[in-house]
Design a protein around this motif. Sequence first.
Motif, PDB file in Angstrom:
ATOM      1  N   THR A 166       1.089   3.599   1.516  1.00  0.00           N
ATOM      2  CA  THR A 166       2.416   3.296   2.068  1.00  0.00           C
ATOM      3  C   THR A 166       3.551   3.874   1.239  1.00  0.00           C
ATOM      4  O   THR A 166       4.577   4.260   1.795  1.00  0.00           O
ATOM      5  CB  THR A 166       2.617   1.774   2.194  1.00  0.00           C
ATOM      6  N   TYR A 180      -0.651   0.618  -1.374  1.00  0.00           N
ATOM      7  CA  TYR A 180      -1.543   0.828  -0.242  1.00  0.00           C
ATOM      8  C   TYR A 180      -1.756  -0.478   0.508  1.00  0.00           C
ATOM      9  O   TYR A 180      -1.527  -1.560  -0.021  1.00  0.00           O
ATOM     10  CB  TYR A 180      -2.892   1.394  -0.713  1.00  0.00           C
ATOM     11  N   THR A 181      -2.163  -0.349   1.754  1.00  0.00           N
ATOM     12  CA  THR A 181      -2.574  -1.502   2.551  1.00  0.00           C
ATOM     13  C   THR A 181      -3.998  -1.272   3.018  1.00  0.00           C
ATOM     14  O   THR A 181      -4.443  -0.126   3.138  1.00  0.00           O
ATOM     15  CB  THR A 181      -1.668  -1.721   3.786  1.00  0.00           C
ATOM     16  N   TYR A 207      -6.738  -2.602   6.036  1.00  0.00           N
ATOM     17  CA  TYR A 207      -6.971  -3.347   7.264  1.00  0.00           C
ATOM     18  C   TYR A 207      -8.292  -4.091   7.123  1.00  0.00           C
ATOM     19  O   TYR A 207      -9.327  -3.483   6.860  1.00  0.00           O
ATOM     20  CB  TYR A 207      -7.015  -2.393   8.463  1.00  0.00           C
ATOM     21  N   ARG A 230     -10.484  -6.218   1.344  1.00  0.00           N
ATOM     22  CA  ARG A 230      -9.383  -5.789   0.470  1.00  0.00           C
ATOM     23  C   ARG A 230      -9.840  -5.717  -0.982  1.00  0.00           C
ATOM     24  O   ARG A 230      -9.507  -4.778  -1.702  1.00  0.00           O
ATOM     25  CB  ARG A 230      -8.206  -6.761   0.596  1.00  0.00           C
ATOM     26  N   LEU A 261      -1.839  -3.175  -4.301  1.00  0.00           N
ATOM     27  CA  LEU A 261      -1.907  -3.634  -2.919  1.00  0.00           C
ATOM     28  C   LEU A 261      -0.508  -3.980  -2.436  1.00  0.00           C
ATOM     29  O   LEU A 261       0.191  -4.784  -3.042  1.00  0.00           O
ATOM     30  CB  LEU A 261      -2.833  -4.850  -2.796  1.00  0.00           C
ATOM     31  N   ASP A 262      -0.088  -3.353  -1.364  1.00  0.00           N
ATOM     32  CA  ASP A 262       1.248  -3.552  -0.813  1.00  0.00           C
ATOM     33  C   ASP A 262       1.269  -4.847  -0.011  1.00  0.00           C
ATOM     34  O   ASP A 262       0.421  -5.068   0.844  1.00  0.00           O
ATOM     35  CB  ASP A 262       1.622  -2.369   0.081  1.00  0.00           C
ATOM     36  N   PRO A 306       2.566  -6.207   4.906  1.00  0.00           N
ATOM     37  CA  PRO A 306       2.074  -6.910   6.099  1.00  0.00           C
ATOM     38  C   PRO A 306       2.138  -8.430   5.979  1.00  0.00           C
ATOM     39  O   PRO A 306       2.520  -9.113   6.933  1.00  0.00           O
ATOM     40  CB  PRO A 306       0.625  -6.437   6.237  1.00  0.00           C
TER      41      PRO A 306
END
Length: 146
Positions: free
Chosen positions: A37, A52-53, A55, A61, A95-96, A99
Amino acid sequence: MADPTRAAKLADRIKEIIARRLDKGIRDPRLGFVTITDVRMTGDLQHASVFYTVYGTEEERADSAAALKAATGMLRTEVGRNITARTTPSLEFILDAVPENAARIQSLLEEARQRDEEARALARTAQYAGEPDPYVKPREQVDDED
């Protein structure tokens, strides 16, 4: 301290390089569906924070975070080959939380909408607490002519 525009350009270039490499694939089966991201560089261009993200579930994760940590050296080598800088910056994968934050904001907005609707419903049936016209009126004079 490097020029901020140069740092931004280098960050964009690093983002493209890492995203392209992840798209080609890494042989780690733990790596899930990862999206880069953002990348932020330090002022001296020695360190890059890669956001980063992923899914999936919390377990996916965690697995993806472990896979990225294991592949950091290989990804840094890939970045070093494709940038024109004297030194290759170190990479840190973070980790972003975008979301999760977006979901939290959405739930808060929904709660505010419900409270606004409840307040509107109460306002429609509300009555004055005191007299309808609380302002003091001048007294009427009484004629005492008997």
